[in-house]
Design a protein around this motif. Sequence first.
Motif, short mmCIF file in Angstrom:
data_model
loop_
_atom_site.label_atom_id
_atom_site.label_comp_id
_atom_site.label_asym_id
_atom_site.label_seq_id
_atom_site.Cartn_x
_atom_site.Cartn_y
_atom_site.Cartn_z
N LEU A 184 0.81 -1.26 0.04
CA LEU A 184 -0.01 0.03 0.11
C LEU A 184 1.00 1.26 -0.02
O LEU A 184 0.59 2.37 -0.80
N THR A 185 2.09 1.20 0.87
CA THR A 185 2.89 2.39 0.94
C THR A 185 3.53 2.67 -0.64
O THR A 185 3.53 3.85 -1.07
N GLN A 186 3.91 1.92 -1.30
CA GLN A 186 4.35 2.01 -2.65
C GLN A 186 3.28 2.41 -3.64
O GLN A 186 3.73 3.16 -4.45
N GLU A 187 2.35 2.11 -3.59
CA GLU A 187 1.23 2.31 -4.14
C GLU A 187 0.83 3.93 -3.98
O GLU A 187 0.50 4.99 -4.96
N ALA A 188 0.97 4.37 -2.69
CA ALA A 188 0.83 5.73 -2.32
C ALA A 188 2.18 6.49 -2.70
O ALA A 188 1.71 7.68 -3.15
N VAL A 189 3.05 6.06 -2.71
CA VAL A 189 4.21 6.99 -3.02
C VAL A 189 4.13 7.00 -4.71
O VAL A 189 4.35 8.22 -5.12
N SER A 190 3.58 6.22 -5.61
CA SER A 190 2.99 6.47 -7.12
C SER A 190 2.09 7.58 -7.11
O SER A 190 2.21 8.40 -7.95
N ALA A 191 1.18 7.49 -6.39
CA ALA A 191 -0.11 8.33 -6.20
C ALA A 191 0.34 9.82 -5.72
O ALA A 191 -0.11 10.80 -6.65
N VAL A 192 1.19 10.05 -4.84
CA VAL A 192 1.60 11.52 -4.43
C VAL A 192 2.47 11.96 -5.50
O VAL A 192 2.60 13.10 -5.81
N GLU A 193 3.12 11.08 -6.10
CA GLU A 193 4.35 11.59 -7.32
C GLU A 193 3.49 12.04 -8.58
O GLU A 193 3.86 12.93 -9.15
N LEU A 194 2.36 11.26 -9.06
CA LEU A 194 1.47 11.71 -9.98
C LEU A 194 1.01 12.90 -9.57
O LEU A 194 0.40 13.73 -10.57
#
Length: 410
Positions: A281-291
């Motif tokens: 979940l954290t890695q998906e959140a990293v992608s989300a905030v970068e997007l």
Amino acid sequence: MLRHGHRVLRYSDDFAVPVTTHAAGERVLELIESALRELDLELNEDKSRIESFDEGVDFPGQTVTARSQAGTTTYVSPLEATVYVTEPGSSIRSRDGRLRVMHRDRQLLSVPYDRVKQVVCTAPTTLTSPFLRRALEHDIEVVLTEEDGDFLGRLHGTGSPGVELRHKQHRLVDKRAEKVDLARIFVAAKIANMRTGLLRAARSGHVEDIEMATDRLRAARGTALVADSEASLMGTEGAATRDYFAGLGRILGDTWAFTHRRRRPPPDPINAMLSFGYTLLTQEAVSAVELAGLDPAAGFLHEMQRGRPSLALDLIEEFRPIIVDPVVLSLSRSAKVSPAGFAQVEDRGCRMDRDTLHLFLAAYERRMLTVAHHPTGRRISYRQALTTQARHLADVIDDRTPVYTPMTWR
């Protein structure tokens, strides 16, 4: 009714209007009678009434209560998916415009690059140079973890960092009052979702001895909303989290011997699944905030620390109890996984075996694709909700939206 801001649930000529108080119900009845008179119609007084969800509402032919849950779950079919590579010794290659996962001479998977969003390697895997080039060309993230879920690193393209927005984010992190305002919202939402999760889990399993924990969580949410410092907020969050996981332990029962949350290393199967899920979940959140154009390292609740994606950790606080924890509970209580599917590894704690890992990843993906109500009023998947919340947070930081509205579980 819609123009006056009311939701109308209709079946043929029967309809129901949800309200929050009895007085609001009286006003709705008057509004309906007035609207019907203009159409030369009458409200059937014998069939029209105000009822409480606590006591049960009959509509139509079904009794719906505050404890009712949806009979079906809706999933989305994504155009792009996450590829999980779990077989040690696999290699990822590129051929004829397709991503191919090979194990020795056997092909495990072949998929077009435009159908891949992310590749997660949980086992030692060979990444060929042609594949890495194509991954960068197609903006596909490659995430590497240990077999127990510990994060190792990620590969992604340059993208657009959004310098002006990140500058505003960094300045906001330095403003104590504004920083605490956002941190309060993250913590209060997490506590609210933990409480709802406990209530849901207890009802489905007929567990009746968690009222004390849920009462304390309700009080903790109120305390979090008025916390005046990072220290007091973190103290409230820590106490609430302990109450929550103690409640989960009672719901899971003696079979799993789970009493509290421990991370490094996870000592038992439940902690092992939680840790692995939180890593994903954290890695998906990293992608989300970068997007969204934000800096994953500059958080408001979690302090900046070398190598830690603090803002991504902030973002997932409201999502942990509604994504990862239900996956763990569902697998454990349905007997789809058992303690026999885990092993203790020296210096690494408890780890899932291969079959259990496959079951967990499949359940996690189903949960991420599950459609839920979002604060915007739309029904979107949890994966989409994570990205939407990151963009919403960016709007708050950029002063396009006055306040952050978290995603809370109903």
